[in-house]
Scaffold this motif. Structure first.
Motif, PDB file in Angstrom:
ATOM      1  N   LEU A  84       0.835  -1.201   0.000  1.00 55.88           N
ATOM      2  CA  LEU A  84       0.000   0.000   0.000  1.00 55.88           C
ATOM      3  C   LEU A  84       0.871   1.253   0.000  1.00 55.88           C
ATOM      4  CD1 LEU A  84      -2.894   1.027   0.008  1.00 55.88           C
ATOM      5  CD2 LEU A  84      -2.876   0.872   2.503  1.00 55.88           C
ATOM      6  N   ARG A  85       1.911   1.266   0.832  1.00 60.71           N
ATOM      7  CA  ARG A  85       2.844   2.410   0.854  1.00 60.71           C
ATOM      8  C   ARG A  85       3.412   2.660  -0.539  1.00 60.71           C
ATOM      9  NH1 ARG A  85       8.604   1.226   3.159  1.00 60.71           N
ATOM     10  NH2 ARG A  85       8.568   0.142   1.150  1.00 60.71           N
ATOM     11  N   ASP A  86       3.767   1.578  -1.240  1.00 63.36           N
ATOM     12  CA  ASP A  86       4.389   1.680  -2.558  1.00 63.36           C
ATOM     13  C   ASP A  86       3.373   1.729  -3.700  1.00 63.36           C
ATOM     14  OD1 ASP A  86       6.788   1.651  -1.206  1.00 63.36           O
ATOM     15  OD2 ASP A  86       7.243  -0.441  -1.661  1.00 63.36           O
ATOM     16  N   GLY A  87       2.092   1.834  -3.363  1.00 63.20           N
ATOM     17  CA  GLY A  87       1.053   1.967  -4.380  1.00 63.20           C
ATOM     18  C   GLY A  87       0.906   0.744  -5.275  1.00 63.20           C
ATOM     19  N   PHE A  88       1.204  -0.454  -4.731  1.00 64.90           N
ATOM     20  CA  PHE A  88       1.134  -1.709  -5.483  1.00 64.90           C
ATOM     21  C   PHE A  88       1.973  -1.608  -6.765  1.00 64.90           C
ATOM     22  CE2 PHE A  88      -2.509  -1.650  -2.743  1.00 64.90           C
ATOM     23  CZ  PHE A  88      -2.491  -2.916  -2.190  1.00 64.90           C
ATOM     24  N   GLU A 155      -0.683   8.709   5.360  1.00 63.83           N
ATOM     25  CA  GLU A 155      -0.244   8.344   4.009  1.00 63.83           C
ATOM     26  C   GLU A 155      -0.889   7.042   3.544  1.00 63.83           C
ATOM     27  OE1 GLU A 155       4.209   9.529   3.121  1.00 63.83           O
ATOM     28  OE2 GLU A 155       3.981   8.777   5.176  1.00 63.83           O
ATOM     29  N   LEU A 156      -0.959   6.052   4.429  1.00 63.03           N
ATOM     30  CA  LEU A 156      -1.586   4.782   4.045  1.00 63.03           C
ATOM     31  C   LEU A 156      -3.070   4.994   3.754  1.00 63.03           C
ATOM     32  CD1 LEU A 156       0.106   2.121   6.346  1.00 63.03           C
ATOM     33  CD2 LEU A 156       0.648   2.728   3.985  1.00 63.03           C
ATOM     34  N   GLN A 157      -3.733   5.827   4.562  1.00 61.94           N
ATOM     35  CA  GLN A 157      -5.146   6.128   4.304  1.00 61.94           C
ATOM     36  C   GLN A 157      -5.306   6.806   2.946  1.00 61.94           C
ATOM     37  OE1 GLN A 157      -7.670   5.073   5.821  1.00 61.94           O
ATOM     38  NE2 GLN A 157      -7.781   5.595   7.963  1.00 61.94           N
ATOM     39  N   GLY A 160      -4.805   4.369   0.220  1.00 61.94           N
ATOM     40  CA  GLY A 160      -5.939   3.458   0.155  1.00 61.94           C
ATOM     41  C   GLY A 160      -7.123   4.030  -0.597  1.00 61.94           C
ATOM     42  N   ARG A 161      -7.288   5.348  -0.573  1.00 62.58           N
ATOM     43  CA  ARG A 161      -8.392   5.979  -1.302  1.00 62.58           C
ATOM     44  C   ARG A 161      -8.229   5.840  -2.814  1.00 62.58           C
ATOM     45  NH1 ARG A 161      -8.179   9.710   3.060  1.00 62.58           N
ATOM     46  NH2 ARG A 161      -6.753  11.076   1.974  1.00 62.58           N
ATOM     47  N   ARG A 162      -7.033   5.496  -3.278  1.00 60.55           N
ATOM     48  CA  ARG A 162      -6.797   5.313  -4.715  1.00 60.55           C
ATOM     49  C   ARG A 162      -7.304   3.965  -5.213  1.00 60.55           C
ATOM     50  NH1 ARG A 162      -0.662   6.178  -4.644  1.00 60.55           N
ATOM     51  NH2 ARG A 162      -0.833   4.644  -6.296  1.00 60.55           N
ATOM     52  N   TYR A 177     -14.514   9.390  -0.003  1.00 55.08           N
ATOM     53  CA  TYR A 177     -14.008  10.314  -1.012  1.00 55.08           C
ATOM     54  C   TYR A 177     -12.882   9.616  -1.744  1.00 55.08           C
ATOM     55  CZ  TYR A 177     -16.601  13.306   2.077  1.00 55.08           C
ATOM     56  OH  TYR A 177     -17.591  13.828   2.846  1.00 55.08           O
ATOM     57  N   TRP A 178     -13.151   9.124  -2.931  1.00 55.41           N
ATOM     58  CA  TRP A 178     -12.177   8.381  -3.719  1.00 55.41           C
ATOM     59  C   TRP A 178     -11.477   9.305  -4.690  1.00 55.41           C
ATOM     60  CZ3 TRP A 178     -11.345   4.025  -1.449  1.00 55.41           C
ATOM     61  CH2 TRP A 178     -12.385   3.420  -0.757  1.00 55.41           C
ATOM     62  N   ASP A 179     -10.470  10.031  -4.198  1.00 56.33           N
ATOM     63  CA  ASP A 179      -9.675  10.938  -5.023  1.00 56.33           C
ATOM     64  C   ASP A 179     -10.514  11.964  -5.749  1.00 56.33           C
ATOM     65  OD1 ASP A 179      -7.226  10.102  -4.317  1.00 56.33           O
ATOM     66  OD2 ASP A 179      -6.749   9.086  -6.187  1.00 56.33           O
TER      67      ASP A 179
END
Length: 184
Positions: A84-88, A155-157, A160-162, A177-179
């Protein structure tokens, strides 16, 4: 729809989800139990009802905790949280993958004294991990795109919204709120 498929969105006392990825959801049994223990407020309900001999109630679709849960603690060091930190995203080739196609990679290999910590582990695709092997990024000319570091819970939250889940009930939309930018 079978009753076991009804999930409840759980919001903190400030009406923000406890987590976005995975989304903070409880099964209907846990939500109903929390209602009867007076630990939550019901914000929205499904049309579906459950019955006991003396009580009839609609299943909650959105609840908020009565007491605020502080979220600024250090995130747990888990494989999922690293992804998640690395955005998969593989931190060597830059391609995005599903979690099952990613691996944990030690920037400084364990065979050379590297430790399994936030500061030494990144997400890597299986191909890049095999190529890198037990070498450093410099030795194999595979620089790390973003340095490994401890993320904040915020940051993780935000990351995660992405990644919205496959199913969002319409009653949840006002709290997620998804971005998207809100109008003034």
């Amino acid at each position: 729809m079978h009753v076991d498929r009804f999930q409840t969105l759980v919001l903190n006392a400030d009406f923000r989800p406890l987590s976005y990825f995975p989304l903070s959801l409880w099964g209907w049994q846990d939500a109903v139990k929390a209602v009867f223990l007076d630990r939550v407020n019901i914000i929205a309900e499904y049309e579906h009802e459950i019955h006991s001999p003396s009580i009839k109630m609609r299943l909650p679709s959105v609840i908020s905790l009565r007491e605020y849960v502080k979220m600024d603690r250090r995130p747990a060091f888990t494989r999922f949280n690293v992804f998640l930190r690395d955005g998969f995203t593989c931190q060597y080739c830059g391609d995005r993958y599903h979690a099952e196609w990613l691996t944990f990679d030690h920037v400084m290999p364990r065979s050379r004294g590297g430790r399994t910590t936030w500061e030494n582990v990144v997400a890597a695709c299986q191909s890049c991990n095999l190529v890198k092997s037990n070498r450093t990024p410099e030795e194999c000319a595979m620089p790390v795109l973003r340095p490994a570091r401890v993320p904040t819970a915020y940051e993780l939250q935000k990351n995660g919204r992405r990644f919205p889940p496959n199913f969002l009930h319409e009653s949840w939309n006002d709290y997620l709120y998804w971005d998207s930018e809100l109008e003034d």
